[in-house]
Design a protein around this motif. Structure first.
Motif, short mmCIF file in Angstrom:
data_model
loop_
_atom_site.label_atom_id
_atom_site.label_comp_id
_atom_site.label_asym_id
_atom_site.label_seq_id
_atom_site.Cartn_x
_atom_site.Cartn_y
_atom_site.Cartn_z
N ASP A 25 0.82 -1.23 0.00
CA ASP A 25 0.00 0.00 0.00
C ASP A 25 0.85 1.28 0.00
N ILE A 26 2.17 1.15 -0.01
CA ILE A 26 3.04 2.32 0.03
C ILE A 26 3.18 2.91 -1.37
N LYS A 27 3.04 4.30 -1.45
CA LYS A 27 3.25 5.00 -2.72
C LYS A 27 4.57 5.74 -2.65
N LEU A 28 5.41 5.61 -3.68
CA LEU A 28 6.77 6.16 -3.65
C LEU A 28 7.02 7.08 -4.83
N ASN A 29 7.97 8.02 -4.61
CA ASN A 29 8.53 8.79 -5.71
C ASN A 29 9.77 8.02 -6.17
N HIS A 30 9.65 7.26 -7.22
CA HIS A 30 10.69 6.31 -7.64
C HIS A 30 12.02 6.97 -7.95
N THR A 31 11.97 8.29 -8.28
CA THR A 31 13.24 8.98 -8.61
C THR A 31 14.15 9.10 -7.40
N ASP A 32 13.61 8.94 -6.17
CA ASP A 32 14.43 9.04 -4.95
C ASP A 32 15.02 7.69 -4.53
N TYR A 33 14.77 6.64 -5.34
CA TYR A 33 15.16 5.28 -4.92
C TYR A 33 15.98 4.57 -6.01
N HIS A 34 16.86 3.67 -5.52
CA HIS A 34 17.52 2.69 -6.40
C HIS A 34 16.78 1.37 -6.29
N GLN A 35 16.92 0.55 -7.35
CA GLN A 35 16.33 -0.80 -7.30
C GLN A 35 17.43 -1.82 -7.01
N ILE A 36 17.06 -2.83 -6.20
CA ILE A 36 17.98 -3.93 -5.90
C ILE A 36 17.19 -5.23 -5.93
N GLN A 37 17.74 -6.29 -6.48
CA GLN A 37 17.07 -7.60 -6.45
C GLN A 37 17.68 -8.44 -5.32
N LEU A 38 16.82 -8.83 -4.40
CA LEU A 38 17.23 -9.76 -3.34
C LEU A 38 16.77 -11.16 -3.75
N PHE A 39 17.73 -11.96 -4.19
CA PHE A 39 17.38 -13.33 -4.59
C PHE A 39 17.22 -14.19 -3.34
N PRO A 40 16.13 -14.97 -3.20
CA PRO A 40 15.08 -15.28 -4.18
C PRO A 40 13.78 -14.51 -3.91
N MET A 41 13.82 -13.42 -3.12
CA MET A 41 12.58 -12.76 -2.70
C MET A 41 11.99 -11.85 -3.76
N GLY A 42 12.85 -11.16 -4.52
CA GLY A 42 12.34 -10.23 -5.52
C GLY A 42 13.05 -8.88 -5.44
N ASN A 43 12.43 -7.85 -6.08
CA ASN A 43 13.05 -6.53 -6.16
C ASN A 43 12.54 -5.60 -5.07
N PHE A 44 13.48 -4.69 -4.63
CA PHE A 44 13.16 -3.74 -3.57
C PHE A 44 13.68 -2.36 -3.95
N ASN A 75 13.95 -0.18 7.76
CA ASN A 75 14.61 0.97 7.15
C ASN A 75 13.80 1.58 6.01
N LYS A 76 12.57 1.05 5.85
CA LYS A 76 11.68 1.55 4.80
C LYS A 76 12.29 1.34 3.41
N PHE A 77 12.90 0.15 3.23
CA PHE A 77 13.33 -0.31 1.90
C PHE A 77 12.19 -1.20 1.40
N TYR A 78 11.38 -0.66 0.49
CA TYR A 78 10.10 -1.28 0.18
C TYR A 78 10.20 -2.30 -0.95
N ARG A 79 9.37 -3.33 -0.84
CA ARG A 79 9.29 -4.33 -1.90
C ARG A 79 8.51 -3.75 -3.09
N MET A 80 8.98 -4.06 -4.30
CA MET A 80 8.23 -3.64 -5.49
C MET A 80 6.93 -4.44 -5.57
N LYS A 81 5.89 -3.77 -6.04
CA LYS A 81 4.60 -4.45 -6.15
C LYS A 81 4.68 -5.55 -7.19
N GLN A 82 4.10 -6.71 -6.85
CA GLN A 82 4.10 -7.85 -7.76
C GLN A 82 3.03 -7.63 -8.83
N LYS A 83 3.41 -7.81 -10.08
CA LYS A 83 2.44 -7.63 -11.18
C LYS A 83 1.69 -8.91 -11.42
#
Length: 676
Positions: free
Chosen positions: A574-593, A668-676
């Motif tokens: 349910d969290i809405k983010l300004n994506h320009t303030d964040y980097h993406q990282i993939q935590l295997f095997p959980m997904g992207n954050f 630390n409020k490192f949020y999981r990307m929404k699953q499509k």
């Protein structure tokens, strides 16, 4: 003058004289003329017959003495014996003759000869009254008949005592004029005669050889036959100190080694080094010196052909203990190369090489067992999610079978090598470790199995029975040579087997025996070993605890963590983010954050990323818009990427790594990307 004998006044023969003649005529035929020479005494001062024995037609000069008594009739005592009163002076005279003495008692009415040994009579008198010599008379009770068995006993006693007296006389003759009064002649109860100097010469000449043959008990036995009056040489003290050390009598060992150390310069250099080494070992056992002091003493010793190799093996074993469970591949190159260098060194003795080969083989057995555990755990982990993989099972089975077969062959080869060298200590040392290896192997097979569709259940009870019989052989051998440390080791294996087979009462009794032995030795390291076994340190207990910790008990914990992870994902959704303030990282095997650009250091701390080059790599990838990958099964992270993917998952600990990373990301409020 009267010529009629009936009217003459002539001496009259007494009944006692008649009895004396009869008794002698009965006595003499009892002794075979081919084995005895009987010499009647013309003047009876307390001995009627001086008898000499014949040995294989040889007149020996060895003999015994008989004083005869006789009676027309005699009443039996309540205990069935016959009593005869003897003067103390007669007992003393018979004793003074220094040969076996006997009293014979002929009873005319029974036409039977009884006898008693003077030695037995003296023992009885002394037990009843130590001042018996002050009495004028004593009563001797006769119960033994002179028959064929009695004659044999009399012969054997005369022969044995004759040889003993000859040995004493020969030592006195040889030593006359040069005899050191501190040097005692020693006679044991079996009639063996030696002197202090003879024993000292034997120990100094053959002591090291006896110890090398594991006959240190023989050295101790010889030493104990010496008197305390003789001052021993440095070499003698060192040999006896070594013998006591290997027998487990560390206090006696320390005493003799300290005496040797005082005059160590009397020894050649190699023996001096050996003396310093073994003395340091004993002092370390008693905590008279620290580990650090011990290492300093050992490192200061110059290289030699014997001690240096044993120290090198000991050091290699310590390295193995320290590093074995800390390396993923289990192989310790430093340990292997150290022992291989000894095996290939022409200066190393056969005994040293056997020890090095044994330690390498024991090490290979440990690796094989750990490989089995790891493979079974991997199979169970993979098949939990993907089902039975027979191809992988067959591949693993072939690897393990080959490894176990190689180890069996190596044991056979090394057994033969030890036997051909007549090195029974090395053989039983290796044989005892083989029993430990076999027990751990078969108990592990029973405890740790593939979970899904096991192929078959093998009955291994006969294997455990064989191991028990073999370990008894080892205990008997080490007991026969008096090697306490190895006795305790073998008993610990036996205890494990009994405990594993639920023979709890027998295991308890054995453990008590071990505790008593250790308490007597009063050595901390031995006490710790027994205490470890007592408090759940058997192999199968540790393996069961490992299974409980890694497989059974964590199931509930994993379920709790999984529910918590789902809750984190639900909130992040349910969290809405300004994506320009964040980097993406993939935590295997959980997904992207998403990671906030201002919190890169917090990200590095989550995975303990300290390498500056790796940090720069992540930063560069973020700047390029590339999504880096971190395998969360691994901690700490030392490389970017998937690494070996799911293979990095080795169980509960890796799941906890993943859980901890996700939890800290959430905090630390490192949020999981929404699953499509």
């Amino acid at each position: 003058m009267e010529h009629n004998l009936n009217k003459m006044s002539l001496p009259k023969r007494s009944k006692n004289q008649n009895l004396e003649v009869i008794s002698k005529r009965i006595f003499e035929p009892l002794f075979d003329v081919e084995k005895f020479i009987l010499k009647p005494e013309n003047i009876d001062n307390g001995v009627d017959y001086r008898c000499e024995i014949i040995y294989d037609d040889l007149v020996t000069g060895f003999g015994f003495n008989f004083q005869l008594k006789s009676k027309e009739k005699a009443k039996t005592n309540k205990n069935g014996t016959y009593s005869k009163n003897l003067e103390t002076s007669n007992i003393q005279y018979l004793l003074n003759n220094a040969q076996p003495g006997y009293y014979g008692f002929y009873i005319l009415e029974e036409d039977c000869f009884y006898y008693e040994c003077l030695d037995d009579f003296i023992v009885k008198l002394n037990n009843e009254n130590p001042d018996w010599e002050k009495q004028s008379n004593h009563t001797l009770q006769f119960s033994k008949k002179i028959d064929a068995n009695a004659i044999k006993l009399i012969y054997d006693k005369a022969l044995k005592k004759g040889i003993t007296l000859r040995k004493i006389n020969s030592i006195l003759a040889v030593k006359s004029g040069q005899f050191n009064f501190a040097d005692k002649i020693l006679v044991d109860y079996d009639g063996n005669v030696t002197s202090d100097s003879e024993i000292r010469d034997i120990i100094e000449k053959f002591g090291f050889e006896l110890i090398n043959q594991s006959n240190w008990n023989k050295v101790i036995e010889l030493h104990k036959r010496t008197s305390n009056s003789l001052l021993h040489s440095t070499r003698y003290n060192m040999i006896v100190g070594l013998a006591y050390y290997y027998s487990g009598d560390y206090l006696s060992s320390l005493k003799k080694l300290k005496e040797a150390i005082k005059e160590k310069l009397d020894l050649d250099v190699d023996l001096q080094n050996h003396l310093i080494f073994i003395t340091a070992c004993v002092k370390l056992l008693f905590q008279m010196i620290t580990e650090e002091e011990y290492k300093n003493i050992i490192s200061a010793l110059p290289p030699d052909k014997h001690i240096s190799f044993h120290i090198q093996i000991d050091n290699a074993i310590e390295i193995l203990k320290e590093k074995f469970y800390r390396t993923e591949e289990l192989r310790i190159e430093e340990f292997e190369s150290s022992l291989q260098s000894i095996i290939s060194n022409p200066a190393a003795s056969l005994h040293v090489k056997l020890r090095a080969k044994s330690e390498l083989l024991i090490y290979e057995g440990k690796i094989a067992l750990e490989n089995y555990k790891n493979y079974v755990c991997k199979i169970n982990a993979f098949e939990e999610s993907i089902g039975v993989n027979m191809e992988f099972r067959i591949e693993v089975s072939k690897k393990l079978e080959s490894q176990f077969k190689t180890i069996e062959n190596q044991y056979t080869i090394l057994y033969k090598e030890a036997q051909e060298a007549n090195n029974y200590f090395a053989f039983f040392y290796l044989f005892s470790y083989k029993q430990k290896y076999d027990f751990e192997k078969y108990s592990t097979f029973e405890i740790l199995k593939v979970v899904k569709e096991p192929t078959f259940n093998q009955d291994l009870s006969n294997n455990f029975e064989t191991i028990q019989n073999n370990i008894e052989r080892c205990i008997n051998y080490f007991d026969s040579i008096g090697h306490v440390e190895n006795i305790l080791f073998c008993q610990s294996i036996k205890h494990e087997i009994l405990h594993y087979q639920n023979q709890n009462e027998a295991a308890k009794i054995l453990l008590k025996t071990m505790e008593e032995k250790v308490e007597l030795l009063d050595i901390k390291s031995f006490r710790n070993q027994v205490s470890f076994i007592k408090n759940g340190g058997t192999n199968h207990q540790m393996l069961q605890n490992l299974l409980n910790e890694k497989i059974y008990h964590p199931k509930e914990e994993i379920q709790r963590m999984t529910e918590e992870l789902k809750e984190f994902d639900k909130i992040d959704k349910d969290i809405k983010l300004n994506h320009t303030d964040y980097h993406q990282i993939q935590l295997f095997p959980m997904g992207n954050f998403y990671i906030h650009k201002d919190k890169l250091e917090e990200f590095y701390q989550v995975f303990n990323i300290s390498n500056s080059k790796l940090k720069d790599q992540f930063k560069y990838m973020f700047e390029l818009g590339v999504v880096p990958v971190v395998n969360v099964y691994v901690y700490p992270v030392t490389r970017e990427g998937y690494l070996r993917g799911n293979i990095e998952d080795k169980g509960f600990e890796n799941f906890k790594n993943m859980y901890n990373a996700r939890k800290i990301f959430f905090e630390n409020k490192f949020y999981r990307m929404k699953q499509k």
